[in-house]
Scaffold this motif. Sequence first.
Motif, PDB file in Angstrom:
ATOM      1  N   GLU A  28       4.349  -5.767   2.836  1.00 49.38           N
ATOM      2  CA  GLU A  28       5.117  -5.378   1.893  1.00 49.38           C
ATOM      3  C   GLU A  28       4.236  -4.582   0.800  1.00 49.38           C
ATOM      4  OE1 GLU A  28       7.457  -8.295   0.657  1.00 49.38           O
ATOM      5  OE2 GLU A  28       8.665  -8.497   2.478  1.00 49.38           O
ATOM      6  N   ILE A  29       3.408  -3.727   1.115  1.00 48.29           N
ATOM      7  CA  ILE A  29       2.690  -2.874   0.338  1.00 48.29           C
ATOM      8  C   ILE A  29       3.259  -1.407   0.006  1.00 48.29           C
ATOM      9  CG2 ILE A  29       0.251  -1.810  -0.182  1.00 48.29           C
ATOM     10  CD1 ILE A  29      -0.800  -4.116   1.664  1.00 48.29           C
ATOM     11  N   SER A  30       3.616  -0.972  -0.940  1.00 52.18           N
ATOM     12  CA  SER A  30       4.299   0.019  -1.517  1.00 52.18           C
ATOM     13  C   SER A  30       3.077   1.082  -1.778  1.00 52.18           C
ATOM     14  CB  SER A  30       5.226  -0.021  -2.618  1.00 52.18           C
ATOM     15  OG  SER A  30       5.770   1.241  -2.675  1.00 52.18           O
ATOM     16  N   LEU A  31       3.173   2.187  -1.113  1.00 55.21           N
ATOM     17  CA  LEU A  31       1.814   3.020  -1.314  1.00 55.21           C
ATOM     18  C   LEU A  31       2.308   4.303  -2.039  1.00 55.21           C
ATOM     19  CD1 LEU A  31       0.295   2.264   2.265  1.00 55.21           C
ATOM     20  CD2 LEU A  31      -0.567   1.429  -0.094  1.00 55.21           C
ATOM     21  N   LYS A  32       1.750   5.096  -2.801  1.00 52.68           N
ATOM     22  CA  LYS A  32       1.764   6.335  -3.327  1.00 52.68           C
ATOM     23  C   LYS A  32       0.731   7.325  -2.714  1.00 52.68           C
ATOM     24  CE  LYS A  32       1.321   9.030  -7.511  1.00 52.68           C
ATOM     25  NZ  LYS A  32       0.869   9.326  -8.768  1.00 52.68           N
ATOM     26  N   GLY A  33       1.324   8.371  -2.117  1.00 47.53           N
ATOM     27  CA  GLY A  33       0.674   9.257  -1.275  1.00 47.53           C
ATOM     28  C   GLY A  33      -0.046  10.113  -2.435  1.00 47.53           C
ATOM     29  N   TYR A  34      -1.170  10.699  -1.898  1.00 46.30           N
ATOM     30  CA  TYR A  34      -2.224  11.639  -2.237  1.00 46.30           C
ATOM     31  C   TYR A  34      -2.555  12.747  -1.102  1.00 46.30           C
ATOM     32  CZ  TYR A  34      -2.594   9.123  -6.654  1.00 46.30           C
ATOM     33  OH  TYR A  34      -2.506   8.251  -7.770  1.00 46.30           O
ATOM     34  N   ASN A  35      -3.126  13.755  -1.641  1.00 43.00           N
ATOM     35  CA  ASN A  35      -3.799  14.453  -0.573  1.00 43.00           C
ATOM     36  C   ASN A  35      -2.626  15.102   0.462  1.00 43.00           C
ATOM     37  OD1 ASN A  35      -6.118  15.636   0.192  1.00 43.00           O
ATOM     38  ND2 ASN A  35      -6.872  13.937   1.643  1.00 43.00           N
ATOM     39  N   GLY A  36      -1.524  15.206  -0.365  1.00 42.22           N
ATOM     40  CA  GLY A  36      -0.269  15.886   0.564  1.00 42.22           C
ATOM     41  C   GLY A  36       0.244  14.773   1.516  1.00 42.22           C
ATOM     42  N   PHE A  37       0.161  13.444   1.444  1.00 49.08           N
ATOM     43  CA  PHE A  37       0.697  12.416   2.055  1.00 49.08           C
ATOM     44  C   PHE A  37       1.862  11.941   1.317  1.00 49.08           C
ATOM     45  CE2 PHE A  37      -3.091  13.031   4.157  1.00 49.08           C
ATOM     46  CZ  PHE A  37      -2.812  12.942   5.566  1.00 49.08           C
ATOM     47  N   GLN A  38       2.947  11.513   1.912  1.00 45.85           N
ATOM     48  CA  GLN A  38       4.173  11.126   1.480  1.00 45.85           C
ATOM     49  C   GLN A  38       4.005   9.570   0.844  1.00 45.85           C
ATOM     50  OE1 GLN A  38       7.217  13.005   0.672  1.00 45.85           O
ATOM     51  NE2 GLN A  38       5.845  14.574   1.185  1.00 45.85           N
ATOM     52  N   ASP A  39       4.625   9.105  -0.274  1.00 45.33           N
ATOM     53  CA  ASP A  39       4.705   7.799  -0.374  1.00 45.33           C
ATOM     54  C   ASP A  39       5.243   7.074   0.929  1.00 45.33           C
ATOM     55  OD1 ASP A  39       4.150   8.725  -3.039  1.00 45.33           O
ATOM     56  OD2 ASP A  39       5.819   7.792  -4.014  1.00 45.33           O
ATOM     57  N   THR A  40       4.799   5.868   0.935  1.00 44.16           N
ATOM     58  CA  THR A  40       5.275   5.192   2.253  1.00 44.16           C
ATOM     59  C   THR A  40       5.225   3.548   2.060  1.00 44.16           C
ATOM     60  OG1 THR A  40       4.937   4.846   4.510  1.00 44.16           O
ATOM     61  CG2 THR A  40       2.883   5.290   3.153  1.00 44.16           C
ATOM     62  N   GLN A  41       5.311   2.823   2.961  1.00 45.44           N
ATOM     63  CA  GLN A  41       5.084   1.275   2.861  1.00 45.44           C
ATOM     64  C   GLN A  41       4.471   1.200   3.888  1.00 45.44           C
ATOM     65  OE1 GLN A  41       7.709  -1.617   1.734  1.00 45.44           O
ATOM     66  NE2 GLN A  41       8.738  -0.033   0.113  1.00 45.44           N
ATOM     67  N   LEU A  42       3.342  -0.010   3.812  1.00 47.98           N
ATOM     68  CA  LEU A  42       2.364  -0.269   5.054  1.00 47.98           C
ATOM     69  C   LEU A  42       3.646  -0.858   6.192  1.00 47.98           C
ATOM     70  CD1 LEU A  42      -0.567  -0.553   5.957  1.00 47.98           C
ATOM     71  CD2 LEU A  42      -0.337  -3.071   5.150  1.00 47.98           C
ATOM     72  N   LEU A  43       4.562  -1.327   5.964  1.00 51.00           N
ATOM     73  CA  LEU A  43       5.729  -1.649   6.884  1.00 51.00           C
ATOM     74  C   LEU A  43       6.006  -0.468   7.691  1.00 51.00           C
ATOM     75  CD1 LEU A  43       7.476  -4.260   7.674  1.00 51.00           C
ATOM     76  CD2 LEU A  43       8.982  -3.412   5.727  1.00 51.00           C
ATOM     77  N   ASP A  44       6.053   0.827   7.149  1.00 52.58           N
ATOM     78  CA  ASP A  44       6.331   1.734   7.899  1.00 52.58           C
ATOM     79  C   ASP A  44       5.247   2.045   9.216  1.00 52.58           C
ATOM     80  OD1 ASP A  44       8.601   2.296   6.261  1.00 52.58           O
ATOM     81  OD2 ASP A  44       7.347   3.897   5.257  1.00 52.58           O
ATOM     82  N   PHE A  45       3.983   1.361   9.011  1.00 55.46           N
ATOM     83  CA  PHE A  45       2.910   1.505  10.191  1.00 55.46           C
ATOM     84  C   PHE A  45       3.141   0.450  11.249  1.00 55.46           C
ATOM     85  CE2 PHE A  45       0.039   3.491   6.601  1.00 55.46           C
ATOM     86  CZ  PHE A  45       1.085   4.703   6.735  1.00 55.46           C
ATOM     87  N   GLU A  46       3.867  -0.422  10.782  1.00 58.40           N
ATOM     88  CA  GLU A  46       3.968  -1.577  11.965  1.00 58.40           C
ATOM     89  C   GLU A  46       4.166  -1.224  13.254  1.00 58.40           C
ATOM     90  OE1 GLU A  46       5.830  -6.134  11.652  1.00 58.40           O
ATOM     91  OE2 GLU A  46       7.116  -4.709  10.793  1.00 58.40           O
ATOM     92  N   GLY A  47       3.547  -1.746  14.404  1.00 54.86           N
ATOM     93  CA  GLY A  47       3.905  -1.382  15.486  1.00 54.86           C
ATOM     94  C   GLY A  47       2.597  -0.463  16.285  1.00 54.86           C
ATOM     95  N   GLU A  48       1.772   0.084  15.292  1.00 58.25           N
ATOM     96  CA  GLU A  48       0.720   1.171  15.344  1.00 58.25           C
ATOM     97  C   GLU A  48      -0.414   0.493  15.295  1.00 58.25           C
ATOM     98  OE1 GLU A  48       1.368   4.270  16.147  1.00 58.25           O
ATOM     99  OE2 GLU A  48       3.485   4.489  15.858  1.00 58.25           O
ATOM    100  N   VAL A  49      -1.608   1.096  15.993  1.00 53.50           N
ATOM    101  CA  VAL A  49      -2.937   0.802  15.484  1.00 53.50           C
ATOM    102  C   VAL A  49      -3.211   1.350  13.907  1.00 53.50           C
ATOM    103  CG1 VAL A  49      -5.242   1.093  16.233  1.00 53.50           C
ATOM    104  CG2 VAL A  49      -3.650   0.759  18.011  1.00 53.50           C
ATOM    105  N   ILE A  50      -3.836   0.321  13.204  1.00 53.16           N
ATOM    106  CA  ILE A  50      -3.820   0.671  11.740  1.00 53.16           C
ATOM    107  C   ILE A  50      -5.209   0.514  11.281  1.00 53.16           C
ATOM    108  CG2 ILE A  50      -2.943   0.454   9.596  1.00 53.16           C
ATOM    109  CD1 ILE A  50      -0.507  -0.875  10.738  1.00 53.16           C
ATOM    110  N   PHE A  51      -5.736   1.668  10.711  1.00 48.21           N
ATOM    111  CA  PHE A  51      -7.158   1.422   9.915  1.00 48.21           C
ATOM    112  C   PHE A  51      -6.890   1.220   8.552  1.00 48.21           C
ATOM    113  CE2 PHE A  51     -11.028   2.828   8.029  1.00 48.21           C
ATOM    114  CZ  PHE A  51     -12.218   2.227   9.087  1.00 48.21           C
TER     115      PHE A  51
END
Length: 160
Positions: A28-51
């Motif tokens: 549950e980490i809410s992220l504000k996007g920079y560099n042309g990336f949209q705001d998201t949550q770390l939860l949206d990455f679940e099920g992926e390999v994540i760095f």
Amino acid sequence: MMIDLHTLASPTLKSTSEVHYLQSNDWEISLKGYNGFQDTQLLDFEGEVIFINFWGTWCGPCVSEMPSLQKLYKAKGKEMKFAFIAMQDKPEKINSFIRKTGYTMPIYEVNAKFSSEIHPKAYPTTYILNRKGEMVLFERGAADWNAPDVHHLLEKLIAE
């Protein structure tokens, strides 16, 4: 003090019998996007390999490892998720850093407090998670993230 990229060692890719999973509140980490990336949550990455890399524009070792992180992102960014999370920074500093460096990687800023379990105790701090949410690498300190052993580890995780 700046660290010369040529002196950065590969991250420690030691195997461990202890498996750490992210708990539900760690995601549950809410992220504000920079560099042309949209705001998201770390939860949206679940099920992926994540760095995940926690860093700051004010942190010399963090800035020193950025060229290798950009190269790694360029090589693997289409196959997995990356989150470069600026900590203790102001938006104008982050935007200035992006303009000055020309980096294209997904840079975020945390929008709210998050779990102390994943919150870094030092900078830079990097986590690599497999698709099951298992933490397969934890590294505190600057490293050469474009090293062959890192690519090998990520290719293995992506193939799983």
